[in-house]
Design a protein around this motif. Structure first.
Motif, short mmCIF file in Angstrom:
data_model
loop_
_atom_site.label_atom_id
_atom_site.label_comp_id
_atom_site.label_asym_id
_atom_site.label_seq_id
_atom_site.Cartn_x
_atom_site.Cartn_y
_atom_site.Cartn_z
N ARG A 103 -10.40 38.96 -20.61
CA ARG A 103 -10.56 38.71 -19.18
C ARG A 103 -10.96 39.99 -18.44
O ARG A 103 -11.81 39.97 -17.55
N VAL A 148 -19.59 35.36 -17.95
CA VAL A 148 -19.25 33.96 -18.21
C VAL A 148 -18.79 33.79 -19.65
O VAL A 148 -17.81 33.07 -19.92
N SER A 208 -15.04 32.65 -20.59
CA SER A 208 -14.86 31.40 -21.36
C SER A 208 -14.02 31.64 -22.61
O SER A 208 -13.16 30.82 -22.96
N GLU A 209 -14.27 32.77 -23.28
CA GLU A 209 -13.48 33.10 -24.46
C GLU A 209 -12.01 33.31 -24.10
O GLU A 209 -11.10 32.87 -24.81
N PHE A 246 -10.45 32.01 -21.54
CA PHE A 246 -9.94 30.69 -21.15
C PHE A 246 -9.58 29.86 -22.39
O PHE A 246 -8.47 29.31 -22.48
N ARG A 247 -10.50 29.79 -23.34
CA ARG A 247 -10.23 29.01 -24.55
C ARG A 247 -9.10 29.62 -25.37
O ARG A 247 -8.25 28.90 -25.91
N THR A 255 -8.84 31.09 -15.73
CA THR A 255 -9.54 30.07 -14.95
C THR A 255 -10.15 30.68 -13.69
O THR A 255 -11.29 30.39 -13.32
N LEU A 281 -13.11 32.78 -14.68
CA LEU A 281 -14.22 31.91 -15.06
C LEU A 281 -14.89 31.31 -13.82
O LEU A 281 -16.14 31.25 -13.74
N HIS A 301 -18.85 32.00 -12.81
CA HIS A 301 -19.84 30.95 -12.56
C HIS A 301 -20.42 31.05 -11.16
O HIS A 301 -21.63 30.87 -10.97
N HIS A 342 -13.39 24.58 -11.68
CA HIS A 342 -12.35 25.48 -12.17
C HIS A 342 -11.43 25.92 -11.02
O HIS A 342 -10.21 26.00 -11.19
#
Length: 291
Positions: free
Chosen positions: A55, A71, A75-76, A78-79, A94, A97, A101, A113
């Motif tokens: 992050r 992004v 995303s990585e 977040f997942r 979140t 992210l 975006h 999000h």
């Protein structure tokens, strides 16, 4: 401190947050690399540290304008946080992210999000994250408002276009006004500056083009050479003055310049009686750009 990896990691995270708040891309990137180097090599030891390192990297890329990388890393993060079952880390990822975006020009993707974050933060009573989510929501709606108006201008006659209240901007203004106490007391100066800038932009977007300047009454202002500004424009000028004060305290020259630019444009829209105030704001804008 140097002998304790946990303290080193916390120190690097603090440096990263401070650099991001003041908009220092190089310092933010250096701190993000320190955070990554101090995180465990695998998620088995400390999964949250690895997620936070991702992050931090996303936020550094965001500040440097590498939006595709931002992004990807967000995303990585977040997942990874979902995979490890890290509730608070998931919410923080979140937010990053959504901001990534939005900066990449995809406000609709950011909006989903931000909405999810606001709902979860409210349920968990995480006031700071909820305040950040509301600001992100407002910024998404303002971005969608700008996009909508580009297409609408070509289709709607001039008078009707001027008098039509902007729905997205109204949503942003209503959200910011409804949660103003929380936004001004949670999240620190950086979030407050963003909230006040968004509030001013929303007020401008909602303002009718045929506003009657003769209805405005004066109030004293120490910031600009004109000894009066006007209550009819206070919903724009007061938030901008507050945003400038926050940016000065943070040392965020880019955001301060943006606030002065918007203030200069506002004074310009107010008519020829406010040329002195407009020029003073423009000078401050140029000074920030030169520094």
């Amino acid at each position: 401190v140097a002998a304790d990896p946990a303290l080193n990691a916390a120190w690097a995270a603090c440096d990263h947050d401070a650099a991001r708040a003041r908009g220092d891309g190089d310092a933010c990137d250096a701190a993000a690399r320190r955070v990554a180097s101090l995180a465990p090599a695998t998620t088995r030891t400390d999964p949250e540290a690895r997620v936070e390192a991702r992050r931090a990297r996303a936020e550094a890329c965001l500040l440097a304008g590498r939006l595709g990388e931002a992004v990807f890393h967000a995303s990585e993060a977040f997942r990874g946080s979902i995979r490890e079952g890290l509730t608070h880390a998931t919410l923080r990822a979140t937010l990053t992210l959504a901001e990534s975006h939005l900066a990449a020009g995809a406000p609709a993707a950011a909006l989903q999000h931000a909405l999810a974050l606001e709902h979860s933060a409210a349920a968990l009573r995480l006031d700071g994250l909820r305040a950040a989510a509301i600001v992100a929501l407002a910024e998404c709606w303002l971005a969608m408002s700008a996009t909508t108006n580009i297409g609408r201008t070509a289709r709607v006659p001039g008078t009707q276009q001027r008098r039509r209240r902007d729905g997205y901007a109204s949503m942003a203004k209503d959200a910011l006004d409804a949660h103003a106490p929380a936004l001004l007391s949670r999240g620190g100066l950086a979030l407050r500056a963003r909230a006040r800038m968004a509030s001013a932009k929303a007020a401008l977007a909602c303002r009718s083009d045929d506003f009657d300047s003769s209805r405005m009454s004066s109030r004293t202002s120490s910031s600009y050479p004109d000894d009066s500004t006007y209550s009819g424009w206070d919903d724009v000028l007061v938030p901008l003055e507050d945003a400038v004060a926050c940016c000065v305290a943070l040392g965020s020259l880019a955001k301060e310049a943006e606030a002065h630019e918007l203030m200069a444009r506002t004074f310009d829209a107010m008519g020829p009686r406010h040329v002195g105030a407009r020029n003073a704001a423009a000078r401050r804008w140029r000074e920030c750009e030169r520094r």
